[in-house]
Design a protein around this motif. Structure first.
Motif, PDB file in Angstrom:
ATOM      1  N   UNK A 150     -14.006  -5.192  -3.817  1.00 32.69           N
ATOM      2  CA  UNK A 150     -13.139  -4.011  -4.032  1.00 32.69           C
ATOM      3  C   UNK A 150     -12.048  -3.927  -2.967  1.00 32.69           C
ATOM      4  N   UNK A 151     -10.934  -3.332  -3.346  1.00 31.57           N
ATOM      5  CA  UNK A 151      -9.838  -3.123  -2.380  1.00 31.57           C
ATOM      6  C   UNK A 151      -9.948  -1.725  -1.786  1.00 31.57           C
ATOM      7  N   UNK A 152      -9.749  -1.648  -0.472  1.00 30.80           N
ATOM      8  CA  UNK A 152      -9.739  -0.364   0.224  1.00 30.80           C
ATOM      9  C   UNK A 152      -8.379  -0.207   0.907  1.00 30.80           C
ATOM     10  N   UNK A 153      -7.838   1.014   0.908  1.00 29.41           N
ATOM     11  CA  UNK A 153      -6.516   1.226   1.533  1.00 29.41           C
ATOM     12  C   UNK A 153      -6.551   1.223   3.061  1.00 29.41           C
ATOM     13  N   UNK A 154      -7.733   1.194   3.658  1.00 30.81           N
ATOM     14  CA  UNK A 154      -7.823   1.193   5.114  1.00 30.81           C
ATOM     15  C   UNK A 154      -7.825  -0.243   5.633  1.00 30.81           C
ATOM     16  N   UNK A 155      -8.325  -0.461   6.869  1.00 33.61           N
ATOM     17  CA  UNK A 155      -8.277  -1.793   7.479  1.00 33.61           C
ATOM     18  C   UNK A 155      -9.092  -2.828   6.703  1.00 33.61           C
ATOM     19  N   UNK A 156     -10.041  -2.375   5.904  1.00 33.66           N
ATOM     20  CA  UNK A 156     -10.826  -3.313   5.099  1.00 33.66           C
ATOM     21  C   UNK A 156      -9.979  -4.010   4.041  1.00 33.66           C
ATOM     22  N   UNK A 157      -8.867  -3.391   3.684  1.00 38.54           N
ATOM     23  CA  UNK A 157      -7.976  -3.998   2.695  1.00 38.54           C
ATOM     24  C   UNK A 157      -6.892  -4.875   3.295  1.00 38.54           C
TER      25      UNK A 157
END
Length: 634
Positions: A6-13
């Motif tokens: 999954x894509x996350x808008x925070x640093x995980x993305x």
């Protein structure tokens, strides 16, 4: 979709955003004609493409994927940039090719990096040396940041300062090599020589001219006179400044003219020329008779045959450049050239080798334009006007405000200061003799024109005639005769292989029938007529299968090498017999070494005469082992 994450808008993305941004940049750079390389724009492209691939790895994407993302970029951006759609296949092909190459680099580099990290830790050190990091970068193309990541994962840091020093040392060596090469090619000229003295180049229109010697220099110092009798002979380098110069000084890949200066008192053989930064042209060479002085009037005569041969090759490079764009695409840009009287060499940007069909098409296009006998015209104009009229300029090349444009009517228009034929028909013939890689993303074609191509064709024809004579056929039937002989050769090899297999079966049967028994274990041991390890293993497999249970130790002579092989069935290894241990000891008798598993081991040695001794040594070891296992059982 490609990562199943999954894509996350925070640093995980962050990896997702890097890949998207870099894929877009790669797509537009390649569409603009840039290809991955180790310098300039190509290096920038390579770095961002490889960085995107590395972030794909962080998302656990193992297969090639970036070309698919680039294709998606084309889908999304083609509305605003329609030129992307027509270049989609090319963009995807370039990205995939570079991605595959980088994954191969990663695979090879990872193994070396792991070995370096392991050795560093074994030595009790916590810093991977800058020399090791630079070796990974320079030899295996392994990025420094990736080396730092790997080291960090293993609790190590990287000596960044040491890496930078090694990088600077390499650059310094490269600079020295370039300077040495330049010094070798350039006549000695002191900075203040011939100050405030100008001259004119008249060599585009004429091959000879009356001129006045304005200056002479030798050994880096101005002189007023040079004579033939001085020491140095043909090795002397006398520099001459004339008021009017018909000799082309070299440039743009074209070699300088040669020729002669002749006065009423002496002569000098011109071996080359040089254009100074202020535009003045010097020629250099060695006196061949009498003496020459400052102020003398001389006849400056260009070697006409050499100039015309060079001109044929130069115009041919322009035809080839355009043909490459037609056959391969607009990305095929000149990346270097050599234009000499005997050959031409043309480097161009492209991502892979050319097919035979592509090479044939290039020859066809160039020779079509030669046969059409198109006029070759040139004129000087402002740089902005030349570009506006569609003249091709080389990326990275420096041009003045006024440029010379060489046009082959209706086909090619390039900025060029070199010498050319007046009509394409003067080239006579164009023939490609080789095509290959000279660096990542750079290909090279070498070709001949005119009399050089004719001589090559004559040589090839004579060679084919000799082949036909050796095959006892005529030239028209050479291919058929070769295919016939190849068929006969295949049949002969097949028969020979069948005979070899029969012979190996016969030898295996003999060794099995002569097998000895040691404490209930069958031991087949002997020398086999096998020329290589593959054949020896074939014999070993046959003997082991026929024994069903037992030990096989066989040897062979292969030229000046000894070959040894041991095989033991699984039921016998359970009694403690070990093929690796047996072969290791036996190999000492042939001055060799070897090893393997308990079931099978092999060895090679330098002394083939020791094979019988090695077999006896193996038998003794088996007997000793049998005695030990028997005692242990009791």
């Amino acid at each position: 979709e490609l990562s199943s994450k999954p894509y996350f808008p925070d640093e995980r993305g962050f990896p997702f955003r890097v890949i998207a941004d870099h894929a877009r940049a790669c797509t537009f750079l390649i569409a603009d004609g840039v290809l991955p390389s180790n310098e300039g724009r190509g290096y920038v492209l390579r770095r961002i493409l490889r960085r995107a691939v590395r972030f794909g790895k962080s998302l656990e994407i193992e297969a090639e994927f970036l070309h698919l993302v680039a294709g998606k970029v084309v889908d999304l951006m083609a509305g605003a940039y329609p030129e992307l759609k027509g270049r989609r296949a090319f963009i995807e092909k370039v990205v995939r090719s570079e991605e595959e190459r980088f994954l191969e680099t990663l695979s090879a580099g990872l193994k070396i990096a792991e070995e370096m990290i392991s050795l560093t830790k074994e030595r009790g050190q916590t810093v991977l040396s800058g020399a090791d990091a630079f070796k990974l970068y320079d030899t295996y193309g392994f990025p420094l940041d990736l080396t730092m990541d790997l080291a960090a994962e293993c609790g190590l840091s990287v000596d960044r300062e040491g890496f930078d020093r090694a990088m600077e040392e390499q650059r310094a060596k490269a600079r020295l090599a370039r300077e040495a090469a330049l010094k070798e090619e350039t006549p000695e000229v002191v900075p203040d020589l011939f100050v405030n003295v100008k001259n004119d180049f008249v060599g585009y229109r004429r091959l000879k001219a009356m001129a006045t010697i304005l200056g002479l220099a030798e050994g880096g110092e101005a002189v007023s006179l040079v004579s033939c009798g001085q020491t140095g002979g043909d090795e002397r380098r006398v520099t001459v400044l004339l008021d009017r110069v018909p000799f082309y000084p070299g440039g743009g890949g074209q070699v300088p003219d040669q020729g002669e200066l002749r006065s009423t008192t002496g002569a000098l053989a011109v071996k080359g020329g040089l254009r100074l930064p202020d535009g003045r042209i010097l020629v250099y060479g060695a006196p061949i008779s009498g003496r020459l002085s400052v102020g003398d009037r001389v006849l400056a005569q260009v070697d006409e045959a050499r100039r015309r041969a060079t001109a044929r090759n130069h115009t041919a490079t322009h035809l080839l450049h355009k043909a490459l764009k037609i056959v391969l695409g607009e990305h095929a840009n000149q990346a270097g050239s050599l234009v000499a009287p005997d050959r031409l060499r043309f480097d161009f940007t492209h991502f892979g080798p050319l097919s035979e069909d592509e090479l044939s098409r290039l020859e066809e296009i160039v020779n079509e334009k030669i046969i059409e006998d198109i006029p070759v015209k040139w004129k000087e104009m402002d740089l902005s006007t030349a570009i506006a009229e569609g003249a091709t300029a080389l990326f990275g090349e420096k041009y003045g405000d006024r440029v010379r444009v060489v046009s082959i009517a209706g086909f090619s228009k390039e900025l060029c200061g070199g010498t050319h034929v007046e009509r394409t028909g003067e080239i006579g013939l164009f023939m490609i003799v080789s095509e290959g890689s000279v660096g990542s993303g750079i290909r090279r074609i070498e070709a001949l024109t005119g009399f050089g191509a004719l001589a090559r064709m004559r040589r090839d024809r004579e060679m084919i005639s000799e082949i036909a004579s050796s095959l006892r056929t005529d030239v028209a039937n050479v291919v058929g005769r070769l295919e016939e002989l190849m068929g006969e050769l295949r049949e002969a090899r097949k028969s020979l292989e069948e005979a070899k297999i029969k012979d190996i079966h016969r030898q295996a049967e003999m060794l099995c029938s002569n097998a000895r028994t040691v404490d209930g274990v069958k031991v087949a041991l002997g020398q086999v007529d096998a020329g290589d390890m593959e054949t020896l293993r074939m014999a070993g497999d046959l003997i082991r299968n026929k024994l069903q249970s037992g030990i096989v130790v066989i040897g062979a002579r292969s030229g000046d090498r000894a070959l040894l092989l041991a095989m033991i069935t699984s039921d016998v290894t359970k009694r403690g017999f070990d093929a690796g241990r047996i072969i290791k000891e036996a190999a000492k008798e042939v001055k060799g070494s070897g090893g393997g598993r308990p079931e099978m081991a092999q060895a090679g040695g330098k002394d083939p005469s020791g094979v019988p001794r090695a077999l006896e040594r193996a038998y003794s070891l088996i007997a000793e082992e049998a005695g030990r296992t028997c005692s242990a059982g009791a």
